[in-house]
Design a protein around this motif. Structure first.
Motif, short mmCIF file in Angstrom:
data_model
loop_
_atom_site.label_atom_id
_atom_site.label_comp_id
_atom_site.label_asym_id
_atom_site.label_seq_id
_atom_site.Cartn_x
_atom_site.Cartn_y
_atom_site.Cartn_z
N VAL A 196 38.48 81.25 -22.55
CA VAL A 196 37.92 80.90 -23.86
C VAL A 196 38.72 79.76 -24.50
N SER A 197 40.04 79.87 -24.45
CA SER A 197 40.88 78.83 -25.05
C SER A 197 40.71 77.50 -24.34
N THR A 198 40.56 77.53 -23.02
CA THR A 198 40.39 76.29 -22.26
C THR A 198 39.13 75.56 -22.68
N GLN A 199 38.02 76.27 -22.76
CA GLN A 199 36.77 75.64 -23.17
C GLN A 199 36.87 75.08 -24.59
N MET A 200 37.56 75.80 -25.45
CA MET A 200 37.67 75.38 -26.84
C MET A 200 38.49 74.10 -26.99
N ILE A 201 39.64 74.04 -26.34
CA ILE A 201 40.51 72.88 -26.55
C ILE A 201 40.04 71.66 -25.75
N PHE A 202 39.14 71.84 -24.78
CA PHE A 202 38.56 70.67 -24.13
C PHE A 202 37.84 69.80 -25.17
N GLY A 203 37.11 70.44 -26.08
CA GLY A 203 36.43 69.69 -27.12
C GLY A 203 37.36 69.21 -28.20
#
Length: 267
Positions: A196-203
């Motif tokens: 979840v954190s990975t997808q969020m900080i990509f943006g």
């Protein structure tokens, strides 16, 4: 019944011949109408600035090296931030998961950080850390904490006390129980928080271009600052699409890591 259908077909055929129309004329009329619609769509695309496929391809092929470099920097910054955030979040989770009050305080603090707008947080970090990588990684780590902290606490708290009591009964101390039993059982939950954190900080990393951070955000900001030029939309569009593609690839890698590192009995 067949006789009735034949009479209807003959009647419609006579009507078409009386009006001077035939099926060929109708097909030709539809083809012309479709051509006019496609032409209007092309004109509309030019008016609103939508790039053609040729323009996009020419942009990608002409800046292949830059796109590869920015993509690498984007992924590298995300992975570094996730690793640092995971270490911090797991340590915090281990420290507080046995205390309801401590768990609530840790989750509340991480949630508070997540409510700060990205531009505001970067604006607060720039006077302290300057521009570039330092404020970018710091902001990403702070934003990535909440899902991992929360899932670490949930995963550790969900371990059956009977299992830990049995391990204590065979002579394992607190550290060995944590390393050999509790952490492996909580690992799927921790990995879910990492995803979840990975997808969020990509943006979020795209916005870090405001602080001269690395990655594809510079490409998007550059395109948005040149609205009206031929390369403005291709720059912003290619940068956005690449971020989505890279996020999906990294998420797939994390899924594979989970399958390889999770015991079959736990999964």
């Amino acid at each position: 019944m067949a006789l009735f259908v034949g009479m209807v077909v003959c009647t419609h055929g006579n009507d078409l011949r009386k009006t001077g129309l035939n099926l060929g004329d109708i097909s030709h009329s539809r083809t012309e109408r479709l051509a006019r619609i496609l032409q209007r769509n092309r004109v509309y695309g030019k008016l609103v600035g939508l790039p053609s496929m040729d323009a996009l391809w020419n942009f990608v092929s002409g800046r292949r090296q830059q796109l590869l470099t920015d993509s690498y920097l984007h992924v590298s910054a995300v992975i570094q931030s996730i690793i640092i955030a995971t270490i911090i979040a797991v340590i915090v989770g281990i420290a507080v998961y046995r205390s309801p009050a401590g768990s609530a305080i840790a989750t509340a603090l991480a949630s508070t950080i997540l409510t700060i707008p990205s531009f505001a947080l970067l604006g607060l970090l720039i006077p302290i850390l300057g521009l570039g990588v330092a404020p970018t990684i710091t902001a990403l780590v702070l934003y990535a904490l909440l899902p991992i902290v929360r899932n670490t606490i949930i995963g550790l708290a969900a371990v059956d006390p009977a299992v830990t009591d049995a391990a204590r009964g065979v002579g394992l101390n607190r550290a060995r129980i944590l390393a050999r039993i509790e952490m492996p059982l909580a690992w799927p939950s921790i990995l879910a928080g990492m995803r979840v954190s990975t997808q969020m900080i990509f943006g979020i990393l795209a916005i870090a271009a405001y602080a001269k951070g690395p990655g594809l955000g510079n490409l998007i900001f550059s395109g948005l600052s040149r609205v009206g030029s031929p390369t403005a939309v291709p720059q912003a569009l290619v940068g956005t699409v690449l971020i989505v593609i890279l996020a999906l690839i990294v998420d797939g890698i994390l899924v594979l890591v989970g399958r390889l590192t999770t015991s079959k009995g736990i999964a």
